[in-house]
Design a protein around this motif. Structure first.
Motif, mmCIF file in Angstrom:
data_model
loop_
_atom_site.group_PDB
_atom_site.id
_atom_site.type_symbol
_atom_site.label_atom_id
_atom_site.label_comp_id
_atom_site.label_asym_id
_atom_site.label_seq_id
_atom_site.Cartn_x
_atom_site.Cartn_y
_atom_site.Cartn_z
ATOM 1 N N ALA A 8 1.698 7.825 8.826
ATOM 2 C CA ALA A 8 1.825 9.180 8.284
ATOM 3 C C ALA A 8 2.646 9.167 6.995
ATOM 4 O O ALA A 8 2.303 9.851 6.027
ATOM 5 N N LEU A 9 3.720 8.378 6.971
ATOM 6 C CA LEU A 9 4.545 8.259 5.768
ATOM 7 C C LEU A 9 3.712 7.699 4.624
ATOM 8 O O LEU A 9 3.748 8.219 3.507
ATOM 9 N N GLY A 10 2.971 6.641 4.893
ATOM 10 C CA GLY A 10 2.139 6.029 3.859
ATOM 11 C C GLY A 10 1.114 6.999 3.304
ATOM 12 O O GLY A 10 0.898 7.078 2.083
ATOM 13 N N GLU A 11 0.499 7.761 4.188
ATOM 14 C CA GLU A 11 -0.500 8.743 3.757
ATOM 15 C C GLU A 11 0.139 9.851 2.931
ATOM 16 O O GLU A 11 -0.418 10.289 1.921
ATOM 17 N N ALA A 12 1.316 10.305 3.351
ATOM 18 C CA ALA A 12 2.016 11.364 2.613
ATOM 19 C C ALA A 12 2.429 10.878 1.233
ATOM 20 O O ALA A 12 2.297 11.604 0.238
ATOM 21 N N LEU A 13 2.920 9.647 1.162
ATOM 22 C CA LEU A 13 3.339 9.103 -0.129
ATOM 23 C C LEU A 13 2.130 8.938 -1.049
ATOM 24 O O LEU A 13 2.182 9.309 -2.226
ATOM 25 N N ARG A 14 1.044 8.400 -0.521
ATOM 26 C CA ARG A 14 -0.159 8.205 -1.328
ATOM 27 C C ARG A 14 -0.664 9.555 -1.856
ATOM 28 O O ARG A 14 -0.985 9.685 -3.039
ATOM 29 N N ALA A 15 -0.713 10.560 -0.988
ATOM 30 C CA ALA A 15 -1.190 11.889 -1.411
ATOM 31 C C ALA A 15 -0.287 12.475 -2.490
ATOM 32 O O ALA A 15 -0.782 13.027 -3.488
ATOM 33 N N ALA A 16 1.023 12.349 -2.307
ATOM 34 C CA ALA A 16 1.968 12.892 -3.297
ATOM 35 C C ALA A 16 1.846 12.139 -4.619
ATOM 36 O O ALA A 16 1.885 12.744 -5.691
#
Length: 118
Positions: A8-16
């Motif tokens: 979830a962290l990786g996905e949030a960082l990538r999206a941001a």
């Protein structure tokens, strides 16, 4: 962090990062970390330290809560956004921002009361 949280962290960082139109290299440069660290975080292969998370959050203009907790309610996300807007404001202008926000809040309360009585 459990694996699901890292994902979830990786996905949030990538999206941001993508929302800010940054490459992994650009994010790494601005956050003073390696491109490999960014790639590993986004792929959930690395559990970043608090210092790294803080640097990344600052660059992509997100709160740590927004990066770490993928299940924030809309109210919590709004609160985080308000904090970030305040922090992005130049220090000498923050009191002005607060005064205007307080005034706007009162106007919205009055408008809400008027709409309820109709």
């Amino acid at each position: 962090m459990p694996i699901d949280d890292l994902t979830a962290l990786g996905e949030a960082l990538r999206a941001a990062r993508k929302e800010k139109n940054l490459t992994q290299e650009q994010l790494a440069d601005e956050a003073h970390v390696s491109t490999k660290q960014i790639a590993d975080i986004e792929k959930a292969k690395r559990n970043p330290s608090y210092v790294i998370l803080k640097a990344l959050a600052k660059v992509v203009h997100l709160s740590l809560d927004s990066l770490i907790f993928s299940d924030l309610s809309p109210d919590e996300a709004g609160q985080n956004e308000m904090k970030l807007l305040y922090m992005k404001c130049p220090p000498e202008m923050r009191e002005t921002l607060l005064q205007h926000t307080r005034g706007f809040t009162e106007e919205l309360k009055e408008l809400s009361k008027k709409l309820e009585t109709k």
